[in-house]
Design an enzyme around this catalytic site. Sequence first.
Site, PDB file in Angstrom:
ATOM      1  N   ARG A  23       0.856  -1.187   0.000  1.00 24.90           N
ATOM      2  CA  ARG A  23       0.000   0.000   0.000  1.00 24.90           C
ATOM      3  C   ARG A  23       0.898   1.245   0.000  1.00 24.90           C
ATOM      4  NH1 ARG A  23      -3.637   2.520   4.917  1.00 24.90           N
ATOM      5  NH2 ARG A  23      -4.836   3.922   3.602  1.00 24.90           N
ATOM      6  N   HIS A  24       0.427   2.316  -0.644  1.00 27.49           N
ATOM      7  CA  HIS A  24       1.184   3.580  -0.629  1.00 27.49           C
ATOM      8  C   HIS A  24       1.429   4.047   0.813  1.00 27.49           C
ATOM      9  CE1 HIS A  24      -2.452   5.578   0.605  1.00 27.49           C
ATOM     10  NE2 HIS A  24      -3.100   4.891  -0.328  1.00 27.49           N
ATOM     11  N   GLY A  25       2.345   5.007   0.966  1.00 30.21           N
ATOM     12  CA  GLY A  25       2.677   5.524   2.296  1.00 30.21           C
ATOM     13  C   GLY A  25       1.667   6.545   2.798  1.00 30.21           C
TER      14      GLY A  25
END
Length: 452
Positions: A78-80
């Site tokens: 997942r993106h940050g």
Amino acid sequence: MLTSTILIAVNLCSIHVLFGYALTEDGEIPTIARYFGPKGRYEEVNPYLMGDILAVNKSTLQPPSSQCRELYMTAIIRHGTRYPTTKNIKEMHHLYNFTVSNASSEKSRLLEQWNMWYTEDMDGRLVEKGVDELKHLAVRLSKLFPSLISEENLRAGGIRFITSSKHRCVNSTLAFKRGLTELWDIREGEIDHTVNDALMRFFDQCKKFLDDVSDNPNALYEMDEFNVGPEMGRVQEKIADRLGVPYSHITADSVEAAFYLCAYEFAIKTVNSPWCQLLDEVDAQIMEYASDLKQYWKRAYGYEINRKSSCILFHDVFSRLEQTIEDYNSGKPVSEAVTIQIGHAETLLPLLTLLGFFKDSEPLRSENYASQTNRTFRTSLMLPYTANLVLVLYDCGGGELRLQPLLNEKAVDFPGLSSMPLYADVRERYKELLQGCDFETECQLFNKTTEN
Ligand SMILES: *[C@@H]1O[C@H](CO)[C@@H](O)[C@H](O)[C@H]1NC(C)=O
Ligand SMILES: *[C@@H]1O[C@H](CO)[C@@H](O)[C@H](O)[C@H]1NC(C)=O
Ligand SMILES: *[C@@H]1O[C@H](CO)[C@@H](O)[C@H](O)[C@H]1NC(C)=O
Ligand SMILES: *[C@@H]1O[C@H](CO)[C@@H](O)[C@H](O)[C@H]1NC(C)=O
Ligand SMILES: *[C@@H]1O[C@H](CO)[C@@H](O)[C@H](O)[C@H]1NC(C)=O
């Protein structure tokens, strides 16, 4: 005897708390930080990272024999940490304006001094901390799997990057790559990535999911009921009391905005903001449940199509494993040693549920909050920013292939299988999905064309 035991226990607890704070550089952690669901920090899930952000726990990886050698890994990440979306920012402004003009308590005076700095153009972008998170994750994964995420493999193009087209995902991908290129002093332009929304945003392309769940106003019935139920009502009253305003002025949206303000200030700036004082631990557990209800019914076990919408990613993962095994068995060099795929919580959760992780015996419902206290379906633990599912294929000698799943850098077991199972057993476990789970059929893409 009994008394002294209790005294010792209390003492140990307070020492633990003191140490917990002393060991973190970022000061006080909100007591409710463990309940932020998909808006939570990765460090809450792996607290040892607060001491050393590049620490890895190798003891989590214990192959059954010393002969085991890593062949291939795939990571779905997942993106940050990101800014709030425009919709959430509007809600936050609304609560802030309301508080400044109408609140009249001790606590609300602290809130009036707080500076509202969120603007609508921030719209879900990756924040600075989010860039660091992906860089750090890249370095840690290279320490955990040095023969796969290696300078040699990166230079030779043996590490493939695939991302969702969303800016926060593309920038997370760039950050992950930068973590590695900085480590080995490689020019960044040399490493490619591909954008693939069919894989990483399958949920946007699955007609049945859109019709039955995403665009269906009744699909989140259980969450809607919980939000007007007695538990949430009590949270609203407590927040109204803490602000010194009449109960009728605090809605489910204002409660959510207060929770978000606390969560975002902590995730983005690592501060324990005065908004956190509007909710205690009991309130936060109720907010966490409301968020889990949403994820459960919108992305997980609530509806079969939620899981099945990820069939395309499921088959992609297994076909890469099969391709690696085919190359390996025929004595060819493995051309793709690592696949890094960056997407969303909405990418990861349907896949985790398709694989059967975090399935409780009872569904999450509006009226069973109390009996779900010990549920395994807890997005705070599953889906913080930078959440990741890693699958590592091993050869344990004599062609004995094994597959190890890791969630958020901790070894986990496929439901129903032993730890680090034989790849053949994994295939058997997911036989039905491997033989079916056809994206176009499940998502009824054919119906669409025949209707016309
Ligand atoms: C490392 O992993 C092992 C095995 O999973 C676990 O028992 C231990 O607590 C972990 N260490 C840290 C510092 O989290
Ligand atoms: C909040 O107040 C500011 C300044 O008065 C105003 O510009 C803004 O539109 C208000 N926002 C909301 C959501 O009410
Ligand atoms: C303050 O409360 C009144 C109701 O008493 C409401 O009409 C008004 O919109 C509130 N102010 C803000 C900025 O929300
Ligand atoms: C992504 O990174 C680029 C280059 O570092 C930067 O200019 C841009 O603002 C970033 N976009 C987002 C959405 O964070
Ligand atoms: C949850 O687990 C705790 C500790 O094991 C136990 O005391 C409690 O009764 C459980 N609650 C429910 C609702 O099952």
